[in-house]
Design a protein around this motif. Sequence first.
Motif, PDB file in Angstrom:
ATOM      1  N   GLY A  94       9.544  24.514  15.249  1.00 28.82           N
ATOM      2  CA  GLY A  94       8.981  25.710  14.622  1.00 28.82           C
ATOM      3  C   GLY A  94       9.715  26.165  13.378  1.00 28.82           C
ATOM      4  N   PHE A  95       9.808  25.301  12.380  1.00 32.69           N
ATOM      5  CA  PHE A  95      10.444  25.666  11.114  1.00 32.69           C
ATOM      6  C   PHE A  95       9.508  26.530  10.260  1.00 32.69           C
ATOM      7  N   ARG A  96      10.084  27.258   9.298  1.00 30.48           N
ATOM      8  CA  ARG A  96       9.326  28.112   8.383  1.00 30.48           C
ATOM      9  C   ARG A  96       8.810  27.289   7.204  1.00 30.48           C
ATOM     10  N   GLN A  97       7.846  27.821   6.511  1.00 26.30           N
ATOM     11  CA  GLN A  97       7.347  27.180   5.302  1.00 26.30           C
ATOM     12  C   GLN A  97       8.461  27.002   4.279  1.00 26.30           C
ATOM     13  N   SER A  98       9.335  28.005   4.195  1.00 28.22           N
ATOM     14  CA  SER A  98      10.414  27.969   3.198  1.00 28.22           C
ATOM     15  C   SER A  98      11.524  26.988   3.560  1.00 28.22           C
ATOM     16  N   ASP A  99      11.421  26.354   4.730  1.00 28.56           N
ATOM     17  CA  ASP A  99      12.427  25.373   5.144  1.00 28.56           C
ATOM     18  C   ASP A  99      12.109  23.966   4.648  1.00 28.56           C
ATOM     19  N   ARG A 100      10.966  23.806   3.990  1.00 26.27           N
ATOM     20  CA  ARG A 100      10.523  22.456   3.639  1.00 26.27           C
ATOM     21  C   ARG A 100      11.483  21.729   2.705  1.00 26.27           C
ATOM     22  N   ASP A 146      14.384  33.446   1.188  1.00 29.29           N
ATOM     23  CA  ASP A 146      13.663  33.939   2.369  1.00 29.29           C
ATOM     24  C   ASP A 146      14.681  34.091   3.491  1.00 29.29           C
ATOM     25  N   HIS A 148      14.417  35.906   6.245  1.00 28.37           N
ATOM     26  CA  HIS A 148      13.871  36.139   7.580  1.00 28.37           C
ATOM     27  C   HIS A 148      14.079  34.892   8.455  1.00 28.37           C
ATOM     28  N   ARG A 149      14.831  35.019   9.529  1.00 24.79           N
ATOM     29  CA  ARG A 149      15.155  33.937  10.463  1.00 24.79           C
ATOM     30  C   ARG A 149      15.923  32.794   9.798  1.00 24.79           C
ATOM     31  N   SER A 153      17.074  28.895  11.125  1.00 22.13           N
ATOM     32  CA  SER A 153      16.696  27.687  10.392  1.00 22.13           C
ATOM     33  C   SER A 153      17.919  26.856  10.023  1.00 22.13           C
TER      34      SER A 153
END
Length: 321
Positions: A94-100, A146, A148-149, A153
Amino acid sequence: MRKFLSILFPTQSNEVILVLAIILITLINVSIILFFVKKFFPQKNIDEVINRTISWWKMIGIFICAIFINNLASYICLGILSFVAFRELYSVLGFRQSDRGALLLALVAIPIQYTLAYIGWYGCYIIFIPVVMFLLLPSILVFRQDTHRITKSMAMVQWTLMLSVFGLSHLAYLLSMPDIEGFSSGGRGLLLFLVFLTEINDIMQFVWGKTFGKHKILPNVSPNKTWEGFIGGVISTTIIGYFIGFLTPLSPQNVILVSAMIAIVGFAGDVVISAIKRDKGIKDMSDTIPGHGGIFDRIDSLSFTAPAFFHLVYYIAYPHL
């Protein structure tokens, strides 16, 4: 079987050929027995044993290719194995979009890590992921701004890279270990010893647990794991390891130590991945192997046993390096 394998793989040592022949003969016999049990005793539920045997065939096929095709192909096969394991892990975490960006950089680290293993540059190999990537990946995440979280990450991408790439890449570095006088099996013997014992430990713990298991170890993590299975697996794996110790340059005492360590650490790797799957509410990491889960479900223990085995053998047998 042994003569056939010697013709097929003429450059391999007699010890490696012998163990490979034993593994294949055992798998053939087990498969035949299971076929007849399923045919004449359909009321017996042996589906899990059949699934594990099929998985064994597939894994042995992968490692035969990795060990015996040619030197460069071996590293490429193992690198692909890490790539698939990494992909399966990050797909369920469940990674974030900004982790790409960080995930892409982590993927780029895979060929670099395996190249370092291929050329045998131990000093750089051993610090590239634990130090260089450890410092670089959080910086990439921060630049996306980003927050958040972001702490979660940072931890997940580092841990995913360590487990699926750094841990498994020790399989490849075993192939780069220098020759030792009087030890003809070399790195391929070490790799075969590690993979065989890790997988046989999984089977032995399953068999002992199914046969005698009553006292659960971690019922909230892996309900099928019992003390009887664990202890039986450790003892069985240690005994088997002792008898194939000729695949290593270790003394009999050290073979016993290393074999027991593989069994214990392999159990740890198995239950750690089980805890992740239970947290995510999934049975398997993926359906890469239809009906048998993902690649990482089959090699989760190796991500723990490979670095532990490598560094213990490195310390005992290669102290001059």
